[in-house]
Design an enzyme around this catalytic site. Structure first.
Site, PDB file in Angstrom:
ATOM      1  N   ASP A   1      16.244 -37.246  39.965  1.00  0.00           N
ATOM      2  CA  ASP A   1      16.832 -37.569  41.276  1.00  0.00           C
ATOM      3  C   ASP A   1      16.346 -38.929  41.770  1.00  0.00           C
ATOM      4  OD1 ASP A   1      18.337 -37.193  43.540  1.00  0.00           O
ATOM      5  OD2 ASP A   1      16.847 -35.953  44.562  1.00  0.00           O
TER       6      ASP A   1
ATOM      7  N   HIS B   1      22.007 -45.442  38.105  1.00  0.00           N
ATOM      8  CA  HIS B   1      22.372 -44.525  37.019  1.00  0.00           C
ATOM      9  C   HIS B   1      22.133 -45.213  35.667  1.00  0.00           C
ATOM     10  CE1 HIS B   1      23.779 -41.787  39.977  1.00  0.00           C
ATOM     11  NE2 HIS B   1      24.889 -42.435  40.279  1.00  0.00           N
TER      12      HIS B   1
ATOM     13  N   LEU C   1      11.959 -31.479  18.863  1.00  0.00           N
ATOM     14  CA  LEU C   1      12.286 -31.232  20.272  1.00  0.00           C
ATOM     15  C   LEU C   1      13.719 -30.705  20.427  1.00  0.00           C
ATOM     16  CD1 LEU C   1      11.592 -31.841  23.372  1.00  0.00           C
ATOM     17  CD2 LEU C   1      12.827 -33.975  23.023  1.00  0.00           C
TER      18      LEU C   1
HETATM   19  C1  FPP Z   1      20.576 -38.077  40.844  1.00  0.00           C
HETATM   20  O1  FPP Z   1      20.416 -39.271  41.568  1.00  0.00           O
HETATM   21  C2  FPP Z   1      21.055 -38.331  39.505  1.00  0.00           C
HETATM   22  C3  FPP Z   1      22.253 -37.916  39.010  1.00  0.00           C
HETATM   23  C4  FPP Z   1      23.224 -37.160  39.823  1.00  0.00           C
HETATM   24  C5  FPP Z   1      22.689 -38.229  37.658  1.00  0.00           C
HETATM   25  C6  FPP Z   1      21.642 -38.338  36.612  1.00  0.00           C
HETATM   26  C7  FPP Z   1      22.216 -39.079  35.486  1.00  0.00           C
HETATM   27  C8  FPP Z   1      21.582 -39.980  34.710  1.00  0.00           C
HETATM   28  C9  FPP Z   1      20.164 -40.258  34.810  1.00  0.00           C
HETATM   29  C10 FPP Z   1      22.299 -40.755  33.675  1.00  0.00           C
HETATM   30  C11 FPP Z   1      23.001 -39.970  32.613  1.00  0.00           C
HETATM   31  C12 FPP Z   1      22.195 -38.905  32.007  1.00  0.00           C
HETATM   32  C13 FPP Z   1      22.026 -38.668  30.690  1.00  0.00           C
HETATM   33  C14 FPP Z   1      21.314 -37.459  30.253  1.00  0.00           C
HETATM   34  C15 FPP Z   1      22.511 -39.566  29.645  1.00  0.00           C
HETATM   35  P1  FPP Z   1      21.269 -39.507  42.887  1.00  0.00           P
HETATM   36  O2  FPP Z   1      22.470 -40.292  42.501  1.00  0.00           O
HETATM   37  O3  FPP Z   1      21.581 -38.192  43.532  1.00  0.00           O
HETATM   38  O4  FPP Z   1      20.273 -40.354  43.728  1.00  0.00           O
HETATM   39  P2  FPP Z   1      20.084 -40.349  45.333  1.00  0.00           P
HETATM   40  O5  FPP Z   1      19.635 -38.971  45.708  1.00  0.00           O
HETATM   41  O6  FPP Z   1      19.057 -41.388  45.553  1.00  0.00           O
HETATM   42  O7  FPP Z   1      21.415 -40.714  45.922  1.00  0.00           O
END
Ligand code: FPP
Length: 283
Positions: free
Chosen positions: A35, A52, A146
């Site tokens: 997050d 991201h 893993l």
């Molecule tokens: C949360 O941050 C993150 C996500 C909803 C997406 C996570 C995805 C990735 C790290 C990239 C793709 C993943 C893989 C496994 C290849 P947020 O956008 O909710 O952040 P915020 O709370 O600060 O708005």
């Protein structure tokens, strides 16, 4: 540089991992709620996409470090069912990044003995991703290192409700009687039936909630919350969480005295890693 992760590890990192391994029992399964991508980007004057994108580098490092350390199961919450409600453009970018990750990383994951799994409402993902997932899961199915599970279009309640529906169907068909529904039997209907419950659940960005992640499976997981945003999260942060986990006493509802008599010879230095760190940084 070698593609083999055990060959391209720095000596300092190897030593750190040796120290961690010597301090006790590693978590067998680590699950992570990644997050803070958006906040990381916005606080750095960038748009959310940049968060991201950098988050992918964190995924790479954490997968690699977990494999090198000898963690058996790593589950990453990459996209929840609720995330479909985000603006279309952001959803599209996340899907593109996922596709990019699978296309570019799968050979290296396979080369390093990683077995890939995916859990969630996978048929709601774009067809191109479904195809890539099928290919990647099949390619790596016999790997013994893993197990990396990507939670994609996943939510804990969705899985529990789906499992209840399947149990009800089996009861209606006469394959199962209500008295036979034990916790173990019920868990066998969940998408996580072939992976153990997480020992350690890490959440980045300081938020203190489960966000519909592995609701059944985390009943006795140790929770570690860090303020670090996911795009800034790297292996050193993982080591802190693992070390913290290894200092805890897991009682599963029992008393501390019971746990001690069950394991009279654990004799594990309360935490070897902590003692080494203390020696370097006397308080
Ligand atoms: C949360 O941050 C993150 C996500 C909803 C997406 C996570 C995805 C990735 C790290 C990239 C793709 C993943 C893989 C496994 C290849 P947020 O956008 O909710 O952040 P915020 O709370 O600060 O708005």
């Amino acid at each position: 540089m070698s593609r083999n992760w055990l060959e391209n590890q720095t000596t300092i990192d190897k030593n750190t991992q040796d120290t961690i391994r010597m301090s006790g029992i590693l978590p067998r399964h680590i699950a992570i709620i990644m997050d803070g991508n958006g906040r990381w980007a916005v606080e750095d004057g960038k748009n959310r996409t940049a968060g991201h994108e950098e988050g992918i580098n964190s995924v790479r490092d954490i997968v690699k470090a977990s494999s090198q350390l000898g963690i058996q199961f790593l589950t990453l919450y990459a996209f929840s069912i609720e995330n479909w409600k985000r603006p279309r453009t952001e959803v599209n970018i996340l899907m593109k990044l996922l596709e990019f990750y699978l296309k570019h990383e799968i050979e290296e994951l396979h080369h390093n003995n990683v077995r890939l799994l995916a859990i969630g409402k996978l048929n709601s993902l774009p067809k191109s991703i479904q195809k890539l997932l099928l290919y990647s899961i099949d390619l790596t199915k016999d790997n013994t290192g893993l197990t990396l599970t990507l939670a994609l279009s996943y939510s804990g309640r969705w899985d529990i409700v789906k499992a209840v529906q399947m149990v009800a169907l089996d009861v209606r068909r006469g394959k199962l009687s209500p008295e036979d529904i034990t916790e173990e039997r019920f868990a066998s209907y969940l998408v996580t039936h072939n992976i153990p419950d997480p020992d350690l659940l890490i959440r980045t960005s300081g938020e203190m909630r489960l966000s519909n992640f592995l609701l059944w499976e985390t009943a006795y997981s140790e929770i570690f919350i860090t303020d670090r945003y996911w795009p800034a999260y790297r292996r050193e942060d993982l080591y802190i969480a693992v070390n913290n986990y290894m200092c805890r006493e897991r009682r599963f509802g029992k008393t501390s005295a019971q746990i001690l008599t069950e394991q009279p010879d654990t004799n594990s230095p309360k935490n070897y890693f902590q003692r080494v760190m203390d020696a370097f940084n006397p308080r």
